[in-house]
Design an enzyme around this catalytic site. Sequence first.
Site, PDB file in Angstrom:
ATOM      1  N   HIS A 162       3.214   6.031   6.432  1.00 57.62           N
ATOM      2  CA  HIS A 162       4.167   4.604   6.494  1.00 57.62           C
ATOM      3  C   HIS A 162       3.154   3.467   6.864  1.00 57.62           C
ATOM      4  O   HIS A 162       3.608   2.493   7.096  1.00 57.62           O
ATOM      5  CB  HIS A 162       5.198   4.600   7.215  1.00 57.62           C
ATOM      6  CG  HIS A 162       5.894   5.973   7.095  1.00 57.62           C
ATOM      7  ND1 HIS A 162       7.299   6.034   6.431  1.00 57.62           N
ATOM      8  CD2 HIS A 162       5.998   7.281   7.866  1.00 57.62           C
ATOM      9  CE1 HIS A 162       7.850   7.274   6.175  1.00 57.62           C
ATOM     10  NE2 HIS A 162       7.063   7.726   7.179  1.00 57.62           N
ATOM     11  N   LYS A 289     -14.919 -17.405   2.340  1.00 55.96           N
ATOM     12  CA  LYS A 289     -14.280 -16.495   1.766  1.00 55.96           C
ATOM     13  C   LYS A 289     -15.312 -15.349   1.163  1.00 55.96           C
ATOM     14  O   LYS A 289     -16.409 -15.695   0.774  1.00 55.96           O
ATOM     15  CB  LYS A 289     -13.333 -16.589   0.626  1.00 55.96           C
ATOM     16  CG  LYS A 289     -12.082 -17.466   1.054  1.00 55.96           C
ATOM     17  CD  LYS A 289     -11.156 -16.509   2.018  1.00 55.96           C
ATOM     18  CE  LYS A 289     -10.308 -15.239   1.474  1.00 55.96           C
ATOM     19  NZ  LYS A 289      -9.332 -15.544   0.393  1.00 55.96           N
ATOM     20  N   GLU A 296     -10.079  -4.950  -6.405  1.00 53.23           N
ATOM     21  CA  GLU A 296      -8.513  -5.574  -6.962  1.00 53.23           C
ATOM     22  C   GLU A 296      -8.760  -5.034  -8.507  1.00 53.23           C
ATOM     23  O   GLU A 296      -7.870  -4.709  -9.224  1.00 53.23           O
ATOM     24  CB  GLU A 296      -8.619  -6.844  -6.607  1.00 53.23           C
ATOM     25  CG  GLU A 296      -8.131  -6.967  -5.283  1.00 53.23           C
ATOM     26  CD  GLU A 296      -8.467  -8.529  -4.852  1.00 53.23           C
ATOM     27  OE1 GLU A 296      -8.537  -9.486  -5.505  1.00 53.23           O
ATOM     28  OE2 GLU A 296      -8.457  -8.645  -3.594  1.00 53.23           O
TER      29      GLU A 296
END
Length: 463
Positions: A162, A289, A296
């Site tokens: 989970h 960044k 992705e």
Amino acid sequence: MVKNKNNQAIWNTRIKKQISSTFQKIGSSINIDKRLFKEDIQGSIVHVEMLFKQKIISFRVKNKIIYGLKKIQNEIIKKKFEFNMNYEDIHMNIEKRLFQIIGDDAGYIHTARSRNDQIITDLKIWMRSNTEKISNNLDNIIKTILKISEKNIETIMPGFTHLKNAQAISFAHYLMAYVEIFLRDKKRFKNSLDNLNENPLGVCALSGTSFNIDRKYTTKKLGFKSPTNNSIDTISDRDFVLDFLYNCSVCSMHISRIAEELIIWNSDGFNLIRLSDKVVTGSSIMPQKKNPDLLEYLRGKTGLVYGNLFSMLTILKGLPLSYFKDLQDDKEIVFKANDTLINCLRILNETLINVIPNKKKMYELANIGYLTATDLADYLVKNHSKSFREAYQITAQLVNFAEKNKKKLEDLSIQDLKKIEPKLTNDVLKVFDLKNSINSKKSYGGTAFYNIKKMILKYKKII
Ligand code: ARG
């Protein structure tokens, strides 16, 4: 550049009017199926050899056709062949060119054959060799994982259920889960080869042929196992295409799972892994960044591969038997799924090589969330003759107590422990050690370091 002599279709004696130019453009599949030129020529050569063996064509004609086909293959490889949209597909383009090279004897090539059986033959042969390509790419990933695993047997991290910290595991054990996964993918592709093993060539348009052909001969020559049994089924069947697309989809789904996990672990919140600068991209506005774009990309492409599976399923839904133009799109769908998958496999391999585990953070996180609670319950069962359920309740009380006092289990004093379970002694403290916890999971397939070492050795031998 070799030019086709005229633009007339083969059926122009029957169909008098020039086809609408719009339809000619959109109905032509040459830009897609030209990729099958080698398979098409291979099939044609075997076909004419069989026609000669069966005395359907002469020795001279057979040789002329084979000469022409080989010349065409050369032209295509050397990019000297002009593919022409007016000739619809790869079969027509090759046949037209054959006429130019060897003259009217080219007219014998299509004896006892239809484009309907020809195209399935081509596609099956292509799929067979491409399965090997996919398999090799999977092998590369497996090898990479084995290498990283070898270096990380003792790298301790939390295992999650989970997405909550559950029990301590070795990072290598997590990675080796993907060895199993990708080996299964390999096997799935390999199993599907069985469905590719039947030779469609010779069923012609849909009903077979009146010529005395030898399908067993072409079967053997083209590396199939047996000829297909029913001509109508053969022309209509694209189950092997679905199998391939399903296999691509499952494999992509696996890639998306590891990609997603690595994205989460690379996030600033988790910070369990770092990606080297080779596999991240920057932001156009935020100078600080480093984004995991490649991961992705992998996650996203799974959608495209699923889309191809669903396109094919939908094309086949309710389609009456035998050939329809609807089926022509199967090649575009297969090539898209295949190319996307191969690309993703390569990217995943490269990304994995560039994953740097943050061992310190992994260990710290494994110390949060009472990961040794199950070990404590097991200890109570083994050393104080409790049933597992009783031990579970005692452990839950200890966890509640520790949480209330903002302490870890190992920071509780023996007096605190005894308050909840009087039988406990100092001996219990060893179960709170994460390394001990991991090494206690010696059951087959468990995360104990020894188990992992053995598994890595086993797989290094077979890959
Ligand atoms: N290019 C066609 C395809 O891929 C080959 C079969 C054409 N057959 C036909 N009857 N139009 O489906």
